[in-house]
Design a protein around this motif. Structure first.
Motif: not given
Length: 291
Positions: A116-139
Motif C-alpha cells: 500500500g501507498r504510505r502516508s501519515l493519514k494511511a498509517i493512522k487509519r490502518d492502525l485504528q482498523f487493526v485496533y477495531n478488529i482487536m476490540k471485537e475480540k478483546v475488551d
C-alpha cells in the motif's frame, strides 16, 4: 545587479530546491523498511505465533504476527520503530509473553510483507482498523498499547481516541518535527514535514495510565524529550529511567525488564491522600532557628 545580489538569488534558489527535495524525499530518511517475500516463513523458538494478512479499505495488505499464550491476561499491540520488519522485531515479544500477555505486531505499509501507498493519514487509519478488529475480540480494558521510538507517536494517537488499559512509550519523541530540526536546523521543518507525528499533542487527550521508559544516554531522541512528555498529563504519567541506556539497547538492561514487568502487572489503586504527608509544609529557616 551586484555580485551580492547574484549570491543572494542563488542562495535562495538552492534553499528552495533543497526544501522541495526534502518534502518529497523525506520518506527515504524517515523510514528504513526491510522487504520480505510473500512466502517468507516466520519462526521463533518457544513461541506460538500466527500470521495475519489484513486487507484495508483501499486494498492494502497489513501483515502482522499474533504471539499467543495460554490463558492470557490481555494483549499488547506493539508498534515498532522505523526500521526493518517484524521479522526481527518479533524477538521482543518474549518480553510480554513471559508475563502471560498475547502480543500483536504489525508492519507499516511498505515494510515486510505489508503493501500500500504510505502516508501519515494511511498509517493512522490502518492502525485504528487493526485496533477495531482487536476490540471485537478483546475488551479494551485488556489491551495495552506499546510504542517503541517512531511507534510511540502512533501509540499515543491510538490511545488518544480509544480507551486501552494503558499506554507504554519506549524512547518516545516530543514530535518527529523536533527530531528532524535537530539534524537540519536551517530548514523550514514545520512547513516541509509530511510526517510531523506530534506525540505531545495527542498525549493531551489520553485518559489511561501512561508509562514512559527512556535511557539516559539516548543520542537519537534525548531523555529530556520524555521529561517534557511526562509533564503533559502528570497525574496519569510515570517516567522510568534506564541509567546508561541508549536508543537501541534498553532490552540489554536488567532494569528495563524489571520496569516492564512492574508496569504491565500493575493494578490501579485509588490513593487516599488524607493518609499521606501531602500538604505538609517544611518549617522555615527562621522558625528552625528560634526552635
Amino acid at each position: 545587479m551586484s555580485n551580492w545580489g547574484y549570491i543572494i538569488i542563488i542562495t535562495l534558489a538552492v534553499y528552495f530546491v533543497a526544501s522541495v527535495a526534502l518534502y518529497y524525499l523525506q520518506e527515504y530518511f524517515i523510514f528504513k523498511p526491510e522487504k520480505l517475500d510473500k512466502d517468507f516463513q516466520f519462526h521463533y523458538n518457544n513461541q506460538v505465533v500466527e500470521e495475519y494478512n489484513i486487507e484495508t479499505r483501499d486494498g492494502a495488505i497489513i501483515n502482522g504476527l499474533h504471539f499467543k499464550v495460554d490463558n492470557p491476561k490481555g494483549i499488547v499491540l506493539y508498534l515498532k520503530g522505523n526500521s526493518k520488519s517484524i521479522k526481527g522485531w518479533g524477538k521482543f515479544a518474549v518480553d510480554f509473553t513471559r508475563h502471560r500477555y498475547d502480543v500483536f505486531m504489525l508492519d507499516y505499509r511498505g515494510f515486510g510483507k505489508s503493501t500500500g501507498r504510505r502516508s501519515l493519514k494511511a498509517i493512522k487509519r490502518d492502525l485504528q482498523f487493526v485496533y477495531n478488529i482487536m476490540k471485537e475480540k478483546v475488551d479494551e480494558k485488556y489491551i495495552i498499547l506499546y510504542g517503541r521510538s517512531m511507534g510511540s507517536g502512533f501509540a499515543a494517537k491510538l490511545a488518544s481516541i480509544n480507551n486501552p488499559k494503558m499506554l507504554i512509550l519506549d524512547a518516545p519523541y516530543y514530535s518527529l518535527s523536533k527530531v528532524a530540526a535537530k539534524f537540519i536546523p536551517f530548514m523550514p521543518v514545520s512547513l516541509i514535514m509530511r510526517y510531523p507525528i506530534p506525540t505531545y499533542k495527542w498525549l493531551k487527550y489520553v485518559n489511561c495510565p501512561i508509562h514512559i521508559i527512556h535511557g539516559t544516554q539516548d543520542k537519537l531522541i534525548p531523555f529530556k524529550s520524555s521529561i517534557k512528555l511526562s509533564k503533559i498529563k502528570p497525574k496519569l504519567t510515570r517516567l522510568y529511567t534506564v541509567i546508561g541506556g541508549g536508543h537501541k539497547n534498553l532490552n540489554n538492561f536488567e532494569s528495563y525488564h524489571k520496569m516492564l514487568g512492574e508496569i504491565i502487572n500493575s493494578k490501579m489503586r485509588r490513593l487516599n491522600l488524607s493518609e499521606t504527608s501531602i500538604g505538609v509544609v517544611h518549617s522555615s529557616k527562621k522558625l528552625n532557628a528560634e526552635a
